[in-house]
Design a protein around this motif. Sequence first.
Motif, PDB file in Angstrom:
ATOM      1  N   LEU A 133       4.288  -0.762  11.090  1.00  0.00           N
ATOM      2  CA  LEU A 133       3.348  -0.287  10.069  1.00  0.00           C
ATOM      3  C   LEU A 133       3.788   1.052   9.512  1.00  0.00           C
ATOM      4  CD1 LEU A 133       1.510   2.096  11.483  1.00  0.00           C
ATOM      5  CD2 LEU A 133       0.326   0.179  12.454  1.00  0.00           C
ATOM      6  N   ASP A 134       3.240   1.348   8.330  1.00  0.00           N
ATOM      7  CA  ASP A 134       3.540   2.619   7.670  1.00  0.00           C
ATOM      8  C   ASP A 134       2.340   3.545   7.874  1.00  0.00           C
ATOM      9  OD1 ASP A 134       3.954   4.735   5.956  1.00  0.00           O
ATOM     10  OD2 ASP A 134       4.805   3.488   4.355  1.00  0.00           O
ATOM     11  N   THR A 184      -4.885  13.274   7.521  1.00  0.00           N
ATOM     12  CA  THR A 184      -5.534  11.994   7.828  1.00  0.00           C
ATOM     13  C   THR A 184      -4.898  11.373   9.068  1.00  0.00           C
ATOM     14  OG1 THR A 184      -5.680  11.717   5.462  1.00  0.00           O
ATOM     15  CG2 THR A 184      -6.156   9.771   6.773  1.00  0.00           C
ATOM     16  N   GLN A 235       1.543   6.076   6.453  1.00  0.00           N
ATOM     17  CA  GLN A 235       0.993   6.633   5.210  1.00  0.00           C
ATOM     18  C   GLN A 235       0.114   5.628   4.481  1.00  0.00           C
ATOM     19  OE1 GLN A 235       3.919  10.166   4.151  1.00  0.00           O
ATOM     20  NE2 GLN A 235       4.742   8.204   3.555  1.00  0.00           N
ATOM     21  N   ARG A 236       0.015   4.435   5.058  1.00  0.00           N
ATOM     22  CA  ARG A 236      -0.917   3.445   4.488  1.00  0.00           C
ATOM     23  C   ARG A 236      -2.086   3.284   5.445  1.00  0.00           C
ATOM     24  NH1 ARG A 236       2.078  -0.241   0.748  1.00  0.00           N
ATOM     25  NH2 ARG A 236       3.959   0.918   0.337  1.00  0.00           N
ATOM     26  N   GLU A 237      -2.972   2.387   5.126  1.00  0.00           N
ATOM     27  CA  GLU A 237      -4.155   2.148   5.965  1.00  0.00           C
ATOM     28  C   GLU A 237      -3.717   1.622   7.336  1.00  0.00           C
ATOM     29  OE1 GLU A 237      -7.834   2.655   6.683  1.00  0.00           O
ATOM     30  OE2 GLU A 237      -6.974   3.230   4.756  1.00  0.00           O
ATOM     31  N   PHE A 238      -4.142   2.242   8.397  1.00  0.00           N
ATOM     32  CA  PHE A 238      -3.867   1.695   9.737  1.00  0.00           C
ATOM     33  C   PHE A 238      -4.947   2.181  10.693  1.00  0.00           C
ATOM     34  CE2 PHE A 238      -2.091   5.880  10.144  1.00  0.00           C
ATOM     35  CZ  PHE A 238      -2.103   6.196  11.489  1.00  0.00           C
ATOM     36  N   ALA A 288      -0.415  13.488   3.598  1.00  0.00           N
ATOM     37  CA  ALA A 288      -0.869  12.420   4.495  1.00  0.00           C
ATOM     38  C   ALA A 288      -1.144  12.941   5.907  1.00  0.00           C
ATOM     39  CB  ALA A 288       0.204  11.328   4.563  1.00  0.00           C
ATOM     40  N   LYS A 292       7.729   2.024  11.289  1.00  0.00           N
ATOM     41  CA  LYS A 292       7.771   1.286  10.011  1.00  0.00           C
ATOM     42  C   LYS A 292       9.088   0.551   9.816  1.00  0.00           C
ATOM     43  CE  LYS A 292       9.487   4.852   6.935  1.00  0.00           C
ATOM     44  NZ  LYS A 292       9.300   5.755   5.868  1.00  0.00           N
TER      45      LYS A 292
END
Length: 345
Positions: free
Chosen positions: A164-165, A194, A167-170, A191, A143
């Motif tokens: 990318l993070d 997931t 903890q977000r959508e990826f 998180a 990130k």
Amino acid sequence: MEILGCSEELINVIADINRRGIILAVYFKKEIILLLPQELQLALDGLVAEVPLGALQAAAQRLSLQYRERRFTPLSDVDRLAYLVTRLPATFQAIFQALSAVKKRAPHLEMKSLLDVGAGPGTGCWAAADVFPSLEKTTLLEKDSRFISLGKRLGMGAATWLQLDLQREFSVEPHDLVLASYSLGELREAALETVIKKLWNGTTQALVIIEPGTPAGFQTIRYVRELLISYGAHILAPCPHANKCPITEGDWCHFSARLQRTFHHRHAKEATMGYEDEKFSYIAAARIQADSEAAPRIVRHPIQQKGYVQFTACTDEGIKKVVVTRKNKELFRRAKKTNWGDSLS
Ligand SMILES: C[S@@+](CC[C@H](N)C(=O)[O-])C[C@H]1O[C@@H](n2cnc3c(N)ncnc32)[C@H](O)[C@@H]1O
């Protein structure tokens, strides 16, 4: 021993050298220490050459405090350079050991692609390339854009960096080897499940998670292990079984990797010793079962006495003490060379 004003800690003897005359490993007090790949060490030295030692020292102290207190706030540029000097060599050794355990347990796995998650400056790619020369494709998820720039400047060949993070959508493209070293512990607890599910779904051969060898790091590893077993994963290492983890409260399963401290490393930490020991916990799981049965794993420093060696080993019947005496000559000879973290075969 004093030689030309050098303390004993600074004097190492070559243990391994390649055909081009590049030193790969040194002996330190009878223990072999693997050196960083020469290209990486040179690139790293080049990046930190301009930083005043005082600034590096202050940053190394900040970094160490921040990690001890588990505060994962964004780093400054000089903090990131202190990471390259004081942390990268340590995480490199931990990754190298964990991946070597995977290779030993499942030598048939042919790793062609690597996904390094929370890659930082790309430490995992360098260590993985040493253990699995078959790797052809590398993808790094990170990130922090400044770590990505540093990673690119360290020059790990053809690699794809994705900012990318986690903890977000990826989404995760399938890769043979998926590695997350010292990164998942920085995520919010909520998180983690997931992220692990996504990483496992993107793993075609093996998933390896490494965390600091602390009670908190081990808690993360134990949780990930339970999740992976519930997905039907086959545990490769360090556990020789998929039973309930036998480590009792107040204890934690961890291992140790020795690394050499370079000039900058010693100065950044105001240290005198020429080496340090990095403690780490890990779990490695595969899609298919290893073809050999797992042997007990040594989970403490062996105790060597005159006529015997005593081990503390994790077995499928729990944590056991195993004593090998010199009566069994062949076994005793091997036992004397067996270390903490090895399997007892
Ligand atoms: C301690 S560093 C480890 C770097 C590298 N894997 C190593 O072993 O040297 C942790 C890395 O995870 C990254 N990280 C932490 N949380 C993240 C997130 N939510 N998404 C992506 N990367 C993250 C940090 O930016 C940092 O580069």
